[in-house]
Enzyme design. Structure first.
Site, mmCIF file in Angstrom:
data_model
loop_
_atom_site.group_PDB
_atom_site.id
_atom_site.type_symbol
_atom_site.label_atom_id
_atom_site.label_comp_id
_atom_site.label_asym_id
_atom_site.label_seq_id
_atom_site.Cartn_x
_atom_site.Cartn_y
_atom_site.Cartn_z
ATOM 1 N N THR A 45 0.824 -1.218 0.000
ATOM 2 C CA THR A 45 0.000 0.000 0.000
ATOM 3 C C THR A 45 0.855 1.264 0.000
ATOM 4 O O THR A 45 0.368 2.330 -0.368
ATOM 5 C CB THR A 45 -0.922 0.042 1.242
ATOM 6 O OG1 THR A 45 -0.124 -0.309 2.378
ATOM 7 C CG2 THR A 45 -2.086 -0.904 1.120
ATOM 8 N N LEU A 137 12.557 -8.212 5.643
ATOM 9 C CA LEU A 137 12.549 -7.517 6.940
ATOM 10 C C LEU A 137 13.192 -6.137 6.860
ATOM 11 O O LEU A 137 13.620 -5.568 7.876
ATOM 12 C CB LEU A 137 13.265 -8.379 7.989
ATOM 13 C CG LEU A 137 12.619 -9.748 8.248
ATOM 14 C CD1 LEU A 137 13.463 -10.570 9.217
ATOM 15 C CD2 LEU A 137 11.202 -9.610 8.789
ATOM 16 N N SER A 140 17.626 -3.552 3.633
ATOM 17 C CA SER A 140 18.250 -2.505 2.805
ATOM 18 C C SER A 140 18.047 -1.140 3.442
ATOM 19 O O SER A 140 18.976 -0.332 3.520
ATOM 20 C CB SER A 140 17.639 -2.461 1.403
ATOM 21 O OG SER A 140 17.639 -3.725 0.836
ATOM 22 N N ASP A 184 9.786 1.303 4.595
ATOM 23 C CA ASP A 184 10.928 0.718 5.308
ATOM 24 C C ASP A 184 11.866 1.791 5.860
ATOM 25 O O ASP A 184 12.305 1.722 7.010
ATOM 26 C CB ASP A 184 11.719 -0.229 4.384
ATOM 27 C CG ASP A 184 10.868 -1.370 3.877
ATOM 28 O OD1 ASP A 184 9.728 -1.532 4.352
ATOM 29 O OD2 ASP A 184 11.339 -2.114 2.990
HETATM 30 C C1 GLA Z 1 9.155 -3.794 0.226
HETATM 31 C C2 GLA Z 1 9.292 -2.305 -0.103
HETATM 32 C C3 GLA Z 1 8.284 -1.475 0.681
HETATM 33 C C4 GLA Z 1 6.870 -2.040 0.545
HETATM 34 C C5 GLA Z 1 6.852 -3.544 0.793
HETATM 35 C C6 GLA Z 1 5.503 -4.170 0.495
HETATM 36 O O1 GLA Z 1 9.512 -4.033 1.555
HETATM 37 O O2 GLA Z 1 10.593 -1.865 0.214
HETATM 38 O O3 GLA Z 1 8.360 -0.130 0.268
HETATM 39 O O4 GLA Z 1 6.322 -1.712 -0.707
HETATM 40 O O5 GLA Z 1 7.811 -4.216 0.008
HETATM 41 O O6 GLA Z 1 4.556 -3.751 1.401
#
Ligand code: GLA
Length: 401
Positions: A45, A137, A140, A184
């Site tokens: 999302t 998790l 990065s 993230d």
């Molecule tokens: C990865 C991406 C995030 C997000 C998730 C899915 O972790 O880095 O930005 O889009 O996938 O929710």
């Protein structure tokens, strides 16, 4: 279980690796660290400008950094047992998906984004982490945030957390070449101990929601890694863009992201979407609703409801969004059949990686035994199962030298 890197040892390694007799050191050692994350609800999302409910976890990437007078960065990765070195005046990408591109990208973005009358200075870095790589998790982002904070501190740049988030995401999007959303990096910066973040990925406002009650956050790493993650991720993004374009055409108001779309809009316009796009849109629209409901349930301590919403989120990611895989589905299924589990879902981009579960503390050991045994029986693969604490976001301290 909190797994920590020994900062003292990291500092010793920094001295051993880089003390070469020439005294070009210009300042104290900084130790910066940033956490990985799980996301309770809100899969795919963030880049649709929607909502997410992530938790920063007590597995972190730690960087020790010491400034020096040469305009170069030298970096040693303890996890890869490798070293890289580059000139700050000319930062280029290394071929392939080399770990050092994260360092190079962050250095480049930091050098251009920060308004200062001085340029980013050279530094020696040692990096080590306890966030498993490729496990969904957020390793990065944790890496980027820790490197960014360390490089900024080594140059005495005053960079606030929002700026750091922007710099690190730009490094990943524009330099490393992964088109990720904001989640993230954001939670790696703003995470809080014992709490989840209810984040609006459009305006980047958030609420901190304490995780109270009788619960542990348990991660099951399937140890399955698929190469197609990046291409499938980008494909999903394009499908969502197609959905936005078609819905913008069909509806009598402006739609700039799937965040703007309601269930009623989708009902009205579904004939204008091809079947794949319709399912992707349906996932995003319902998932945004689930995040709001899960945040409210967490706030009132209704863990059973949060668990149900996690379960629905997983089913939607599997059936509508097409980003799960047999191994993730099996872990969720086994977990759901185990007593004392509130709920489980895949976390991260998908196609392998990890499942997050909310589990009653008294049954965590049994959960681990049951899940690993049953998973190994079905796939012949050993899963890693561990409890995580909700931890704080990026932190730095000066070591003194
Ligand atoms: C990865 C991406 C995030 C997000 C998730 C899915 O972790 O880095 O930005 O889009 O996938 O929710």
């Amino acid at each position: 279980m909190t797994v920590v890197v020994d900062s003292g040892e990291l500092v010793t390694v920094l001295r051993d690796r880089f003390d070469d007799g020439t005294d070009s050191r210009t300042g104290p050692i900084t130790v910066a660290s940033a956490p990985g994350r799980v996301n309770l609800v809100g899969g795919h999302t963030d880049y649709n400008e929607g909502f997410v409910l992530p938790v920063a976890v007590g597995r972190r990437v730690t960087v020790a950094a010491r400034p020096h007078s040469d305009p170069r960065v030298r970096v040693h990765s303890r996890d890869f047992g490798e070293r890289d070195e580059f000139d700050l005046g000319r930062i280029e990408r290394r071929d392939g998906s080399h770990w050092s591109n994260y360092v190079r990208g962050v250095a480049r973005e930091l050098g251009t984004a920060v308004e200062s009358d001085r340029s980013l200075g050279g530094a020696d870095l040692v990096v080590e982490g306890t966030v498993p790589m490729g496990a969904g998790l957020g390793s990065s982002a944790a890496f980027e945030l820790a490197v960014g904070a360390a490089l900024a501190a080594a140059s005495d740049f005053d960079v606030d957390r929002r700026t750091l988030v922007r710099i690190c995401r730009a490094a990943e999007n524009d330099f490393v070449g992964v088109d990720c959303g904001i989640m993230d990096q954001f939670v790696a910066a703003f995470g809080e101990a014992d709490a989840a973040l209810f984040l609006d990925c459009r305006d980047e406002t958030f609420e901190t929601i304490p995780i109270a009650g009788d619960v542990r956050i348990v991660v099951t790493d399937t140890n399955v890694r698929h190469d197609l993650v990046d291409s499938a991720y980008n494909e999903r993004r394009r499908e969502c863009e197609r959905g936005v374009a078609a819905l913008d055409e069909c509806l009598d108001r402006k739609i700039t992201a799937l965040r703007d779309v309601t269930a009623e809009d989708l009902d009205r316009c579904e004939d204008t979407l091809d079947e794949t796009v319709r399912r992707r849109v349906e996932h995003v629209v319902t998932e945004n609703e689930r995040v709001g409901a899960a945040a409210a349930a967490l706030e009132r301590g209704d863990l059973a409801r949060v668990g149900d919403l996690m379960h629905e989120s997983h089913a939607s990611l599997r059936d509508r969004y097409g980003v799960s895989c047999d191994e993730l589905d099996a872990v969720v299924e086994i977990a759901d059949e185990t007593d004392g589990v509130y709920g489980s879902r895949m976390t991260g981009a998908g196609f392998g990686g990890s499942v997050v579960s909310l589990v009653k503390p008294a049954v965590v050991d049994r959960f681990e035994r049951v899940v690993t045994a049953e998973y190994e029986k079905r796939f012949g693969i050993e899963a890693d199962v561990y409890s995580c604490e909700a931890d704080e976001g990026v932190r730095i301290r000066q070591w003194g030298d």
